[in-house]
Each structure stands twice: as structure tokens, then as C-alpha cells.
Design an enzyme around this catalytic site. Structure first.
Site, mmCIF file in Angstrom:
data_model
loop_
_atom_site.group_PDB
_atom_site.id
_atom_site.type_symbol
_atom_site.label_atom_id
_atom_site.label_comp_id
_atom_site.label_asym_id
_atom_site.label_seq_id
_atom_site.Cartn_x
_atom_site.Cartn_y
_atom_site.Cartn_z
ATOM 1 N N SER A 1 -6.038 -1.895 -2.023
ATOM 2 C CA SER A 1 -5.002 -2.794 -2.418
ATOM 3 C C SER A 1 -4.520 -3.411 -1.012
ATOM 4 O O SER A 1 -3.445 -3.601 -0.632
ATOM 5 C CB SER A 1 -3.636 -1.919 -2.992
ATOM 6 O OG SER A 1 -4.101 -1.553 -4.237
ATOM 7 N N ARG A 2 -5.170 -3.426 -0.019
ATOM 8 C CA ARG A 2 -5.118 -3.929 1.166
ATOM 9 C C ARG A 2 -4.051 -3.342 1.977
ATOM 10 O O ARG A 2 -3.268 -3.436 2.886
ATOM 11 C CB ARG A 2 -4.697 -5.526 1.267
ATOM 12 C CG ARG A 2 -5.811 -6.300 0.778
ATOM 13 C CD ARG A 2 -5.824 -7.624 0.723
ATOM 14 N NE ARG A 2 -5.662 -7.970 2.248
ATOM 15 C CZ ARG A 2 -6.532 -8.329 3.162
ATOM 16 N NH1 ARG A 2 -7.632 -8.115 2.560
ATOM 17 N NH2 ARG A 2 -6.418 -8.458 4.288
#
Length: 195
Positions: free
Chosen positions: A173-174
Site C-alpha cells: 500500500s506504498r
């Protein structure tokens, strides 16, 4: 790395060892960014040839575009990205020449063709034709036949003496882990950065 290490050079060595195990391509490849006399940035790939407490070393023609830029503005940035390890390390700092002994030792370790190439290439300068370069290689091969190839006076190494080292670890999810080490005197201050 979910928490910062106390020594960024030791942490780099651990990350590099992981990259050597996992990466398909040369893990020593790194982007070198310089600034020329007009304040314009330029980036290219070079190979990491040494790392220790003094800094990160690479070798090149001192009269190349990068060499001329470093002569005018002796600061640089490096970026190593290892996609399979999902890691990136950025280094920023002033640049100094390696010692004559270090340059001689590394040059002597290169394959003979690369040694002759260091003499033949006026790196980054215009070239009329491939044949012109090949003729220089042939002439130098004959000149140095039967003996060692000495290091050219225009060829040496640089060391980026870091004042900042940043580690990036890719996460889902960065929401990556990032740690920046900033030199303070003889030591380092580390802070976690937002992803």
C-alpha cells in the site's frame, strides 16, 4: 528493516549483501547525480567499487562530463535501487579523489581491455567514427604489448563522503519504511520519514 540501525554503513553492507543474493542484474550499479558549472543536474549510471567508513567509491575518466562537473562542484548524490529486494539507498555528500594508491590498485585489477579503453577513450567528447576509436585501441594495444598498462593520468576514482544516507524499504500500500541518517560531528542522527 522495521527500526533504524545504529550505523548506516553497516546497514548498507547488510542491504548490499541481500541485493547480491537476490538481484538479477549487477547490484553495484548506481545512479550518480552531479551539478555542472551552470547549476544544471546530470545523472548517469556508474559502478560502486568500494564502501567503508570514509564513503562510497567509483572510478572514471577525470576529464569526462562527470569529472568536469565534480571539479567545479564537488558534491554528488548516489542512488542504488534493488527491485527484487524492494530496497533503495540514497547517499549525498561532498566528493574527494581517492588516493593514488587506491586508484593504482583498482586500475591494476581491471581486465587489460578495460585498461587500454581508459587510455583510448576521451570520455564524453565528440567522436568522428567508431573506426577512430578502434584505431586508438589498436595503437595503444601495440604500445603496451608485452608489459603492464599503467594507469592514465586522467583516470582515477572519487569517494562520496556522505553527510546524508537514506534507506527506503518497500511495503504494501506504498506505506514504505524510510530512515534518513544525517551526519552530526563524528556520528549520525537517524529519523524515520513519512512514506
Amino acid at each position: 528493516m522495521s527500526h533504524p540501525a545504529s550505523d548506516p554503513i553497516a546497514a548498507f553492507r547488510e542491504a548490499f549483501a541481500r541485493a547480491e543474493e537476490r538481484e538479477d542484474h549487477d547490484p553495484t550499479a548506481m545512479t550518480l547525480a552531479t551539478i555542472d558549472e551552470n547549476g544544471r543536474p546530470s545523472a548517469r549510471m556508474v559502478l560502486l567499487k568500494g564502501v567503508d567508513e570514509r564513503g562510497f567509491s567509483f572510478y572514471t575518466n577525470l576529464e569526462s562530463r562527470k569529472g568536469r562537473a565534480l571539479a567545479k562542484n564537488p558534491y554528488a548524490a548516489l542512488c542504488m535501487h534493488w527491485p527484487k529486494a524492494a530496497e533503495q539507498i540514497r547517499v549525498e555528500g561532498r566528493v574527494e579523489l581517492v588516493s593514488t594508491e587506491e586508484a593504482d590498485a583498482y586500475f591494476a585489477s581491471r581486465v587489460r581491455g578495460s585498461q587500454i579503453g581508459a587510455w583510448a577513450s576521451e570520455q564524453s567528447r565528440p567522436l568522428e567514427s567508431r573506426e577512430e576509436l578502434e584505431a586508438r585501441v589498436a595503437e595503444l594495444t601495440t604500445r603496451f604489448e608485452g608489459g603492464p598498462v599503467p594507469r592514465p593520468p586522467h583516470w582515477s576514482g572519487y569517494r562520496v563522503v556522505p553527510d546524508r544516507i537514506e534507506f527506503w524499504f518497500g511495503k504494501d500500500s506504498r506505506l514504505h519504511d524510510r530512515f534518513a541518517y544525517v551526519r552530526e560531528g563524528e556520528g549520525w542522527r537517524c529519523e524515520r520519514l513519512q512514506p
